[in-house]
Scaffold this motif. Structure first.
Motif, PDB file in Angstrom:
ATOM      1  N   ILE A 194       0.966  -1.327   0.038  1.00 50.10           N
ATOM      2  CA  ILE A 194       0.025   0.037   0.033  1.00 50.10           C
ATOM      3  C   ILE A 194       0.888   1.114  -0.120  1.00 50.10           C
ATOM      4  O   ILE A 194       1.890   1.507   0.726  1.00 50.10           O
ATOM      5  N   SER A 195       0.633   2.231  -0.934  1.00 52.33           N
ATOM      6  CA  SER A 195       1.369   3.480  -1.018  1.00 52.33           C
ATOM      7  C   SER A 195       1.002   4.269   0.031  1.00 52.33           C
ATOM      8  O   SER A 195       0.208   4.333   0.684  1.00 52.33           O
ATOM      9  N   HIS A 196       1.935   5.627   0.303  1.00 56.19           N
ATOM     10  CA  HIS A 196       1.616   6.448   0.903  1.00 56.19           C
ATOM     11  C   HIS A 196       0.314   7.191   0.701  1.00 56.19           C
ATOM     12  O   HIS A 196      -0.472   7.608   1.410  1.00 56.19           O
ATOM     13  N   ARG A 197       0.156   7.494  -0.651  1.00 55.14           N
ATOM     14  CA  ARG A 197      -0.988   8.081  -1.103  1.00 55.14           C
ATOM     15  C   ARG A 197      -2.182   7.329  -0.802  1.00 55.14           C
ATOM     16  O   ARG A 197      -3.165   7.851  -0.709  1.00 55.14           O
ATOM     17  N   GLY A 198      -2.300   5.984  -0.446  1.00 54.88           N
ATOM     18  CA  GLY A 198      -3.127   5.248  -0.358  1.00 54.88           C
ATOM     19  C   GLY A 198      -3.663   5.491   0.973  1.00 54.88           C
ATOM     20  O   GLY A 198      -4.933   5.607   1.370  1.00 54.88           O
ATOM     21  N   VAL A 199      -2.698   5.688   1.865  1.00 57.72           N
ATOM     22  CA  VAL A 199      -3.080   6.014   3.479  1.00 57.72           C
ATOM     23  C   VAL A 199      -3.575   7.403   3.521  1.00 57.72           C
ATOM     24  O   VAL A 199      -4.542   7.603   4.393  1.00 57.72           O
ATOM     25  N   VAL A 200      -2.792   8.416   2.957  1.00 53.54           N
ATOM     26  CA  VAL A 200      -3.410   9.581   2.884  1.00 53.54           C
ATOM     27  C   VAL A 200      -4.849   9.857   2.205  1.00 53.54           C
ATOM     28  O   VAL A 200      -5.705  10.691   2.723  1.00 53.54           O
ATOM     29  N   ARG A 201      -5.234   9.024   1.274  1.00 53.20           N
ATOM     30  CA  ARG A 201      -6.625   9.276   0.774  1.00 53.20           C
ATOM     31  C   ARG A 201      -7.456   8.471   1.824  1.00 53.20           C
ATOM     32  O   ARG A 201      -8.522   8.890   2.059  1.00 53.20           O
ATOM     33  N   LEU A 202      -7.165   7.421   2.470  1.00 52.15           N
ATOM     34  CA  LEU A 202      -7.957   6.945   3.525  1.00 52.15           C
ATOM     35  C   LEU A 202      -8.254   7.831   4.679  1.00 52.15           C
ATOM     36  O   LEU A 202      -9.507   8.055   4.993  1.00 52.15           O
ATOM     37  N   VAL A 203      -7.295   8.557   5.099  1.00 48.68           N
ATOM     38  CA  VAL A 203      -7.504   9.615   6.100  1.00 48.68           C
ATOM     39  C   VAL A 203      -8.201  11.012   5.712  1.00 48.68           C
ATOM     40  O   VAL A 203      -8.764  11.612   6.629  1.00 48.68           O
ATOM     41  N   LEU A 204      -7.399  11.553   4.560  1.00 51.64           N
ATOM     42  CA  LEU A 204      -7.924  13.031   4.357  1.00 51.64           C
ATOM     43  C   LEU A 204      -8.518  13.152   3.146  1.00 51.64           C
ATOM     44  O   LEU A 204      -9.165  14.415   2.873  1.00 51.64           O
ATOM     45  N   SER A 205      -9.202  12.124   2.355  1.00 51.12           N
ATOM     46  CA  SER A 205      -9.750  12.487   1.141  1.00 51.12           C
ATOM     47  C   SER A 205     -11.304  12.699   1.131  1.00 51.12           C
ATOM     48  O   SER A 205     -11.861  13.065   0.396  1.00 51.12           O
ATOM     49  N   ASP A 206     -11.838  12.239   2.302  1.00 49.71           N
ATOM     50  CA  ASP A 206     -13.269  12.413   2.454  1.00 49.71           C
ATOM     51  C   ASP A 206     -13.698  13.712   3.050  1.00 49.71           C
ATOM     52  O   ASP A 206     -13.677  13.743   4.396  1.00 49.71           O
ATOM     53  N   ALA A 207     -14.267  14.676   2.197  1.00 47.11           N
ATOM     54  CA  ALA A 207     -14.631  16.125   2.921  1.00 47.11           C
ATOM     55  C   ALA A 207     -15.925  16.012   3.927  1.00 47.11           C
ATOM     56  O   ALA A 207     -15.963  16.621   4.637  1.00 47.11           O
ATOM     57  N   GLU A 208     -16.903  14.945   3.384  1.00 45.75           N
ATOM     58  CA  GLU A 208     -18.029  15.024   4.270  1.00 45.75           C
ATOM     59  C   GLU A 208     -18.054  14.174   5.425  1.00 45.75           C
ATOM     60  O   GLU A 208     -18.413  14.349   6.430  1.00 45.75           O
ATOM     61  N   LEU A 209     -17.292  12.935   5.418  1.00 48.02           N
ATOM     62  CA  LEU A 209     -17.040  12.107   6.732  1.00 48.02           C
ATOM     63  C   LEU A 209     -15.759  12.547   7.161  1.00 48.02           C
ATOM     64  O   LEU A 209     -14.564  12.228   7.028  1.00 48.02           O
ATOM     65  N   SER A 210     -15.651  13.757   7.950  1.00 44.10           N
ATOM     66  CA  SER A 210     -14.608  14.527   8.252  1.00 44.10           C
ATOM     67  C   SER A 210     -13.708  13.419   9.190  1.00 44.10           C
ATOM     68  O   SER A 210     -14.198  12.970   9.896  1.00 44.10           O
ATOM     69  N   PRO A 211     -12.350  13.594   8.878  1.00 46.51           N
ATOM     70  CA  PRO A 211     -11.469  13.086   9.729  1.00 46.51           C
ATOM     71  C   PRO A 211     -11.340  13.557  11.245  1.00 46.51           C
ATOM     72  O   PRO A 211     -11.900  14.369  11.488  1.00 46.51           O
ATOM     73  N   PRO A 212     -10.797  12.778  12.149  1.00 41.06           N
ATOM     74  CA  PRO A 212     -10.565  13.460  13.470  1.00 41.06           C
ATOM     75  C   PRO A 212      -9.951  14.770  13.494  1.00 41.06           C
ATOM     76  O   PRO A 212      -9.467  15.178  12.419  1.00 41.06           O
ATOM     77  N   VAL A 213      -9.912  15.483  14.509  1.00 42.94           N
ATOM     78  CA  VAL A 213      -9.248  16.728  14.592  1.00 42.94           C
ATOM     79  C   VAL A 213      -8.703  16.821  15.957  1.00 42.94           C
ATOM     80  O   VAL A 213      -8.753  16.066  16.868  1.00 42.94           O
ATOM     81  N   PRO A 214      -7.679  17.790  16.178  1.00 48.35           N
ATOM     82  CA  PRO A 214      -7.183  17.905  17.566  1.00 48.35           C
ATOM     83  C   PRO A 214      -8.235  18.062  18.676  1.00 48.35           C
ATOM     84  O   PRO A 214      -9.030  18.750  18.364  1.00 48.35           O
ATOM     85  N   GLY A 215      -8.058  17.364  19.444  1.00 46.97           N
ATOM     86  CA  GLY A 215      -8.954  17.408  20.732  1.00 46.97           C
ATOM     87  C   GLY A 215      -9.723  16.041  20.819  1.00 46.97           C
ATOM     88  O   GLY A 215     -10.330  15.548  21.799  1.00 46.97           O
ATOM     89  N   ASP A 216      -9.681  15.219  19.640  1.00 54.18           N
ATOM     90  CA  ASP A 216     -10.136  14.065  19.440  1.00 54.18           C
ATOM     91  C   ASP A 216      -9.570  12.768  19.883  1.00 54.18           C
ATOM     92  O   ASP A 216      -8.313  12.990  20.070  1.00 54.18           O
ATOM     93  N   GLY A 217     -10.248  11.828  20.409  1.00 57.22           N
ATOM     94  CA  GLY A 217      -9.514  10.693  21.032  1.00 57.22           C
ATOM     95  C   GLY A 217      -9.843   9.561  19.986  1.00 57.22           C
ATOM     96  O   GLY A 217     -11.045   9.392  19.950  1.00 57.22           O
ATOM     97  N   VAL A 218      -9.050   8.996  19.575  1.00 56.26           N
ATOM     98  CA  VAL A 218      -9.436   7.734  18.387  1.00 56.26           C
ATOM     99  C   VAL A 218      -8.907   6.645  19.230  1.00 56.26           C
ATOM    100  O   VAL A 218      -7.762   6.315  19.287  1.00 56.26           O
ATOM    101  N   LEU A 219      -9.830   5.499  19.327  1.00 54.87           N
ATOM    102  CA  LEU A 219      -9.602   4.090  19.824  1.00 54.87           C
ATOM    103  C   LEU A 219      -8.440   3.449  18.777  1.00 54.87           C
ATOM    104  O   LEU A 219      -8.716   3.410  17.760  1.00 54.87           O
ATOM    105  N   HIS A 220      -7.689   2.774  19.178  1.00 52.30           N
ATOM    106  CA  HIS A 220      -6.934   1.810  18.651  1.00 52.30           C
ATOM    107  C   HIS A 220      -6.961   0.424  19.141  1.00 52.30           C
ATOM    108  O   HIS A 220      -6.339  -0.001  20.383  1.00 52.30           O
ATOM    109  N   ALA A 221      -7.887  -0.105  18.517  1.00 56.28           N
ATOM    110  CA  ALA A 221      -8.361  -1.652  19.041  1.00 56.28           C
ATOM    111  C   ALA A 221      -7.997  -2.705  18.001  1.00 56.28           C
ATOM    112  O   ALA A 221      -7.958  -3.940  18.445  1.00 56.28           O
ATOM    113  N   TYR A 222      -7.463  -2.479  16.751  1.00 54.72           N
ATOM    114  CA  TYR A 222      -6.951  -3.489  15.795  1.00 54.72           C
ATOM    115  C   TYR A 222      -5.626  -3.838  16.323  1.00 54.72           C
ATOM    116  O   TYR A 222      -4.736  -3.202  16.485  1.00 54.72           O
ATOM    117  N   GLY A 223      -5.460  -5.283  15.900  1.00 50.22           N
ATOM    118  CA  GLY A 223      -4.008  -5.658  15.760  1.00 50.22           C
ATOM    119  C   GLY A 223      -3.000  -5.006  14.989  1.00 50.22           C
ATOM    120  O   GLY A 223      -3.628  -4.662  13.973  1.00 50.22           O
TER     121      GLY A 223
END
Length: 394
Positions: A194-223
């Motif tokens: 998987i490329s860097h661009r693929g990860v950046v797309r995953l995190v930052l490419s959807d404007a409507e389903l906005s990504p986390p922002v400073p102040g959010d707590g994101v659960l890390h539950a997957y292995g």
């Protein structure tokens, strides 16, 4: 994709399309993961980057320890483009390993020690690993490596990299960032780059389903070896949010998970469908403090989805779908209450900088069924990531 009627909130308005028909890009598609992380570390050095129990690491600390690890990897013979194993389980030190490997110009291959030894050996062999980063507590069950580099203690200063060991900077967003392995349901698990661009797309490419922002707590539950950990880890570290690492027992008890959410300020959770179902059956209100929760990996039960929607009126609930080859998520469905007789939860619409093509099954000359599903789905979805993550068929 199933043809199910359900009243839904629109996921997004289609972006303007250029003449070529390729979706317009509104995310930093030419940036690499470590560059976006470094920008966050420079902007908020003292903000918490991750928490695990009583331990916390700031963005500045994580950045400094990752720089030191990158220098040690380079001194151990790692070269840009190399695949580097990560031996251990999710932890604060694992984050240092992932960022440090990328800073060295390499790509990481998680070797989560929760996996059976035979599978770990096969993964290391198939990826052709020569060097690995060993996390605290690792039993180092991967043999035949040329070098093993340990992550330094996070309670001590990282120190300055030795002269002449500064990690290389040249690189491209199309370079490999990590290698994940398919589930192996059709045979031996296969490595997927998987490329860097693929990860950046995953995190930052959807404007409507906005990504986390400073102040959010994101659960890390997957292995670490689960490709879905990608959206947790980089969804936090590329946006200035704080990653909250869960222990196994907290994922097996809805009451314990609720305490973790409350005590550590978790606001965003990307759950496995099995954990989502467990909470929905026993204590759906445990998710009420979240502003966003998703499930993925298996088909979501519409009755249990309705239970969470009823108990958590202020929470956005999303059904994610996507293959490993397309960097985790290809479609997303924002849920509203489903009909009582609904048999499926829709897969939704294309996520971010992806498009989806539904291909109807056809019958071959020998009478075999081509392209159709055996799971009640009419045809198959082909996801094409225009962000460069690669194309996958599921």
């Amino acid at each position: 994709m199933t043809d199910v009627y359900a009243p839904i909130r629109p996921l997004f308005q289609p972006a303007a399309q250029p003449a070529s028909g390729t979706p317009a890009s509104g995310y930093p598609r030419n940036s690499r993961i470590q560059e976006l992380f470094e920008a966050q570390a420079a902007a908020r050095p003292h903000a918490p980057a991750a928490r695990h129990g009583e331990r916390t690491v700031t963005y500045a600390q994580l950045d400094a320890h990752a720089d030191a690890l990158a220098a040690r990897l380079t001194a151990s013979g790692a070269r840009p483009g190399d695949l580097i194993g990560v031996c251990g389980s999710r932890s604060l030190e694992a984050l240092v390993a992932l960022v440090g490997i990328l800073k060295a110009g390499c790509a990481y291959v998680p070797l989560d020690e929760d996996l059976p030894p035979a599978r770990l050996r096969a993964m290391a062999e198939d990826a052709g690993l020569r060097i690995a980063v060993t996390l605290p507590g690792s039993t180092r069950r991967v043999r035949g490596l040329r070098a093993s580099v340990e992550v330094g203690a996070l309670d001590r200063p990282a120190g300055s990299p030795p002269p002449g060991t500064a990690p290389p900077r040249p690189g491209s967003a199309t370079d490999c960032a990590y290698v994940a392995f398919t589930s192996g349901t059709t045979g031996r698990p296969k490595p997927v780059a998987i490329s860097h661009r693929g990860v950046v797309r995953l995190v930052l490419s959807d404007a409507e389903l906005s990504p986390p922002v400073p102040g959010d707590g994101v659960l890390h539950a997957y292995g670490l070896s689960s490709d879905a950990s990608t959206i947790e880890i980089w969804g936090a570290l590329l946006t200035g949010a704080c990653l909250v690492i869960a222990d196994r027992e907290e994922l097996l008890s809805p009451a314990a998970l609720e305490r973790l959410i409350d005590e550590h300020g978790v606001t965003v959770a990307y759950l496995t469908t099995s954990v989502f179902h467990l909470v929905a059956r026993t204590r759906p209100e445990a998710l009420a403090r979240l502003r966003f929760v998703s499930a993925g990996g298996e088909a979501m039960d519409p009755r249990l989805a309705n239970a969470v929607l009823a108990a958590c009126p202020g929470t956005t609930v999303v059904n994610f779908y996507g293959p490993t080859e397309n960097a985790v998520v290809s479609t997303a469905q924002v849920l509203a209450p489903l009909p009582d007789d609904a048999a499926h939860v829709p897969l939704g619409r294309p996520f971010g900088a992806s498009t989806c093509h539904v291909v109807r099954g056809v019958v071959g000359k020998g009478g075999e069924h081509l392209g159709g599903g055996d799971d009640g789905v009419l045809g198959r979805a082909v996801e094409v990531d225009h962000g460069g993550a690669g194309a996958g068929r599921e």
